[in-house]
Write an enzyme that holds these catalytic residues in place. Structure first.
Site, short mmCIF file in Angstrom:
data_model
loop_
_atom_site.label_atom_id
_atom_site.label_comp_id
_atom_site.label_asym_id
_atom_site.label_seq_id
_atom_site.Cartn_x
_atom_site.Cartn_y
_atom_site.Cartn_z
N PHE A 46 0.84 -1.20 0.00
CA PHE A 46 0.00 0.00 0.00
C PHE A 46 0.87 1.24 0.00
CE2 PHE A 46 -4.44 1.38 0.89
CZ PHE A 46 -5.08 0.37 0.20
N GLN A 92 -7.83 15.36 2.90
CA GLN A 92 -7.16 14.48 1.94
C GLN A 92 -7.92 14.38 0.62
OE1 GLN A 92 -6.59 9.95 2.62
NE2 GLN A 92 -4.55 10.85 2.61
N HIS A 120 -7.97 12.01 -2.55
CA HIS A 120 -7.52 10.68 -2.96
C HIS A 120 -7.14 10.73 -4.44
CE1 HIS A 120 -7.46 6.40 -3.77
NE2 HIS A 120 -7.57 6.16 -2.48
N LEU A 131 -14.82 6.33 -5.52
CA LEU A 131 -13.43 5.92 -5.27
C LEU A 131 -13.05 4.64 -6.00
CD1 LEU A 131 -10.89 6.16 -3.30
CD2 LEU A 131 -12.15 4.60 -1.83
N GLU A 141 -6.78 2.41 -3.62
CA GLU A 141 -5.32 2.45 -3.73
C GLU A 141 -4.75 1.05 -3.91
OE1 GLU A 141 -3.38 5.30 -1.16
OE2 GLU A 141 -2.03 3.74 -0.44
N ARG A 199 -0.49 9.80 -0.46
CA ARG A 199 -1.60 10.28 -1.28
C ARG A 199 -1.48 11.76 -1.65
NH1 ARG A 199 -6.63 7.06 1.64
NH2 ARG A 199 -6.14 5.05 0.68
N HIS A 203 -11.66 13.11 -0.10
CA HIS A 203 -11.83 11.73 0.37
C HIS A 203 -11.92 11.59 1.88
CE1 HIS A 203 -11.49 7.42 0.34
NE2 HIS A 203 -10.34 7.42 0.98
N ARG A 224 -2.94 11.22 5.72
CA ARG A 224 -3.17 9.86 6.21
C ARG A 224 -2.67 8.84 5.19
NH1 ARG A 224 -6.87 6.09 5.11
NH2 ARG A 224 -8.42 7.42 4.10
#
Lengths: 330, 569
Positions: free
Chosen positions: B114, B227, B229, B239, B242, B273, B337, B382
């Protein structure tokens, strides 16, 4: 494009006790879903219209409703798919549930049925310090039933629930399967005993409506068939449903086609005299008209029946091989 | 007598985890949510949940450092250490509850890579991890028999003698307004994404708890940290996880180049991100985009991998972008996001300063967890798959601590006056004349668009000031907005009105905090001040409601082991 929606309205606070249809016309963009249209109606035309919706991405399960007579997630249903020429689209609340207001239904019964299958993991013994060891294939198999978002579309369109409120219904049965098929769960016996009773796995009529309605590919009916398999493999007491399956297979394996008389007799149970007697008039009328299918040994074999029998044998061998492999893995 | 020891408002992962934890230590705990718990937005978390569980290759320290670095050194390191230390145990807890995590060949829990992470430490259930955990958590709620107020909307917190003692809430199915009292209240109401348009967030993410706490005198922390995304669909802003990039997908510009090479040569698509979103926005601005998007290319991953590990985004791309990701790249762009900021809490979820030093303003008896809270573990940015972790770790902790607190509280609450107040206020809203021509959806859209224009990936003084002015204007219009539908049963017209009020308060705090932070850090990137400035701004911003407007201040960042260095991916 111009979109026309015919929406079922019901207001519990109005003196009008029955529902009515109301037509809305709005300007919709090409990519609009049914939900986009309903939100536009609610925001710009009629703020009294009640519906549930949240994620807009077919994961929260809020917006199941009937679109042109069948249950769909409104957010997953494109207007171009249901009204390619801009035809009016009929929108009603889900079936088999009490309507609270407009498209909002009361989900109490839905969740009551889910609760009836004890929908939580019941592992054997004390918890290990680390994770349970489980084959990835078993976990991947569970992703299909875990994909259920509890939207209620299958329950809405279930033809059994329409006539028998005692049926657990496709969502609860698919949920039950999620535990029966979980190698970590140790309550199979009590679950399967319950599912083998009236209202359980044998009461599905295999009409496929739930498979059609499910927006997430859970295919509840197929999960119900797997539960039936599990019930029979576990050697649970036979029921009219399981005897029907056995008799069906036996006659096709022997004669290459269905022995309808024995199917009825064996499904009811050979000693089920009241049932046999009450159905005797049907048999007699068929006999008089020369349409009584010859039972048992008189049921003649179709040409090539041996080949059909071989298919059954091969299938049985493959199945017991799989079962043995599964036992080994345990 | 109070109805409950602990009342949890919000029934996503943080809320349900808090309720289960409180139940296990013996509390009379209840859950309350404006939707059924399984409709909560935790559903939408796709990719996974982080933990350094595989000791041999990975370490908790590495997880901590990746998170600290991801936060652009704004996260409180004591809180991050707590979260990462608890993570392995919580993964096992979830597995024992019944989550069907992906396994490796030995039948043990398997991981995927990730963004921003040094090791593959993300545990997952295909690309429906949030949904899979949320439904299992609800199974545990059913098992526990915890009382659950489903489809109840909170209009007010009950505050008596500066202590929170419950809520006033409306049951949607009847329209009945009622008080539910408790010796401790936990807000786990999620984020405020709908203050932006578009957003990946569900329509319910309207920052209710953030505004309720703020209005009651609690501190909002780092609200400027929003944030974006990197991979959201054009149109409705949905969405795409990721995990697509975690599994190896590329980002391409209009020339077919893997442009992340130029922005983050080492981590490329798996940089954090904020970095990836800025890179995409830059490509698009400099004319290397396609219709305001860049491309997410999964073709080389092959059908089998896509259909087993990424089948939900296959479905989403098919449904909403009409693209088959097996055969074609899908156009994506950065979209709002998540909010790193939120209600300031300590590591135990308290909104007030328990040390007695009143270093920040809070409300005794009021706790917060999950996206609504800011502990802070995410700081300026984050990391993917750290949000699910935050919900369960701090949900559990807060549930337990809230019960400890509840035990020390007297059983003396008189709710009648609060109920009358709330009813009077709701009646006044419904009685407003419908003559302005203005309506809720219009104000909400104007708010969303101005926020998305000026509080997005790139910011500057002028834009944020314009947004602030606009939000104040919208607040004035809001005070006169009518609610045309007067019914009691499932009156969403009224609910949307109240939610808009919550969002406007949150949006105002976001603008004020954004204007305050005079540097670039994490998601807060100012074109007019593009450098990070540790000398002056290695601090949290705080916003407290004073006389109807946010009063801004700062709090120090807790640094334990990791001193700030330049952030390179």
């Amino acid at each position: 494009m111009q979109a026309t929606l015919r929406v079922q309205r019901f207001d519990p606070e109005s003196p009008e006790t029955s529902s009515s249809m109301q037509e809305y016309q709005i300007e919709a963009e090409d990519h609009f879903t049914v939900l986009d249209c309903l939100i536009k109606v609610r925001e710009e035309v009629d703020p009294s219209l009640a519906l549930r919706c949240s994620c807009r991405a077919s994961i929260c399960g809020s917006c199941a409703m009937k679109v042109n007579g069948h249950a769909h997630l409104a957010c997953k249903t494109k207007m171009t798919a249901v009204a390619p020429q801009g035809e009016p689209v009929t929108i009603e609340p889900m079936g088999n549930q009490k309507v609270v207001k407009d498209l909002v239904t009361d989900s109490t019964l839905f969740w009551d049925k889910i609760r009836q299958v004890d929908p939580f993991l019941q592992p054997r013994g004390p918890e290990p310090e680390e994770e349970y060891i489980a084959p990835n294939a078993a976990m991947l198999n569970l992703i299909t039933p875990m994909g259920c978002i509890m939207c209620g579309a299958c329950v809405s369109d279930c033809t059994v629930l329409e006539v028998d409120k005692n049926f657990l219904g496709p969502a609860a049965l698919a949920k039950a399967y999620r535990f029966v098929a979980d190698p970590r769960d140790n309550a199979d016996n009590q679950r399967l005993t319950m599912l083998n009773e009236y209202g359980g796995a044998w009461d599905c009529t295999r009409c496929y409506e739930c498979v059609q309605a499910c927006p997430k590919g859970v295919a509840p009916m197929e999960r119900i068939m797997e539960l039936r398999d599990a019930i029979q493999t576990a050697g649970m007491p036979s029921t009219i449903g399981s005897r029907h399956v056995d008799s069906f297979a036996r006659s096709v394996a022997r004669a290459g086609w269905l022995d309808e008389t024995m199917l009825a007799v064996e499904s009811w149970g050979k000693l089920n005299l009241p049932k046999l007697i009450s159905n005797a008039p049907v048999g007699i009328r068929a006999l008089i008209r020369g349409k009584f299918p010859k039972p048992g040994p008189l049921h003649h074999k179709r040409p090539g029946a041996e080949n059909v029998g071989r298919i059954f044998k091969r299938h049985e061998a493959a199945r017991s091989g799989v079962a043995a492999a599964a036992r080994e893995q345990h | 007598m109070a109805d409950h020891d602990v009342l949890v408002v919000g029934a996503g992962l943080a809320g349900m985890r808090a309720a289960i934890a409180a139940h296990r230590v013996g509390a009379n705990v209840a859950l309350m949510s404006k939707v059924h718990p399984v409709r909560s937005h935790s559903n939408a978390a796709q990719g996974g949940i982080n933990a350094a569980l595989r000791g041999a290759e990975d370490s908790v320290d590495s997880h901590v450092y990746d998170t600290v670095k991801g936060s652009d050194f704004l996260g409180d390191q004591d809180a991050i250490e707590f979260m990462c230390n608890e993570a392995p145990g919580e993964i096992i807890n979830l597995e024992h509850m019944g989550v069907v995590f992906n396994r490796d060949d030995e039948g043990r829990l398997g991981t995927r890579a990730f963004g921003g992470a040094s090791y593959a430490r993300t545990f997952f259930v295909a690309d429906i991890t949030g949904q899979a955990i949320l439904h299992v958590m609800y199974e545990q709620i059913i098992k526990s028999g915890v009382r659950s107020y489903e489809e109840w909307f909170v209009t007010d917190l009950i505050i008596e003698d500066d202590v929170c003692k419950g809520v006033v809430a409306m049951e949607l199915l009847t329209g009945r307004v009622q008080t539910i009292t408790a010796k401790a209240v936990i807000l786990a109401t999620g984020g405020i994404g709908r203050a932006f348009e578009p957003s990946t967030n569900a329509l319910i993410c309207t920052g209710d708890g953030i505004a309720l706490a703020y209005r009651a005198g609690a501190t909002l922390l780092d609200m400027e940290m929003v944030q974006y995304h990197p991979t959201t669909l054009m149109g409705n802003g949905v969405l795409l996880t990721e995990a697509a990039r975690g599994e190896g997908a590329y980002l391409l510009n209009s020339k077919g180049e893997r442009f992340m090479d130029g922005y983050a040569p080492k981590m490329r698509e798996l940089a954090s991100r904020d970095v990836v979103s800025r890179a995409e926005a830059t490509e698009i601005e400099q004319g290397r985009g396609i219709n305001g998007c860049v491309l997410l290319d999964l073709r080389h991953l092959g059908r089998d991998l896509i259909m087993t590990k990424l089948s939900y985004i296959h479905e989403v791309a098919q449904d909403f972008a009409i693209v088959d990701i097996v055969t074609d790249p899908v156009p994506i762009r950065p979209g709002q996001h998540y909010i790193m900021g939120g209600i300031k809490t300590d590591v135990d979820g308290r909104t007030w300063d328990d040390s007695g030093q009143a270093r920040w303003s809070g409300v005794k008896g009021l706790f917060a967890a999950g996206e609504a809270a800011c502990v802070s573990v995410h700081g300026g940015n984050r990391l993917g798959a750290n949000s699910l972790l935050e919900t369960v770790v701090f949900g559990k902790r807060t549930g337990e601590v809230a019960f400890e607190f509840a035990k020390s509280q007297p059983d003396d609450v008189s709710a009648a006056a609060h109920l009358a107040d709330a009813e009077r206020r709701l009646k006044a809203i419904l009685d407003r004349p419908d003559s302005t021509g203005d309506f809720t959806a219009k104000v909400r859209l104007e708010m969303g668009e101005i926020m998305n224009e000026h509080l997005a990936v790139f910011r500057n003084e002028e834009g944020m000031a314009a947004a602030q002015t606009k939000i104040r204007e919208l607040q004035e219009r809001y005070a006169k907005l009518p609610v045309p539908h007067k019914g009691r049963v499932f009156n969403t017209d009224l609910i949307f009105h109240l939610e808009l009020g919550y969002m406007l308060d949150g949006a105002e705090a976001i603008c004020a905090a954004g204007l305050t932070r005079k540097e670039s850090r994490g998601a807060h990137f100012r074109r007019d001040m593009p450098e990070r400035n540790d000398a002056e701004w290695l601090v949290h911003t705080t916003a407290v409601l004073k006389d109807g407007t946010p009063e801004i201040g700062t709090l120090p960042v807790t640094i334990t082991n990791w001193t700030p260095v330049a952030r390179v991916y």
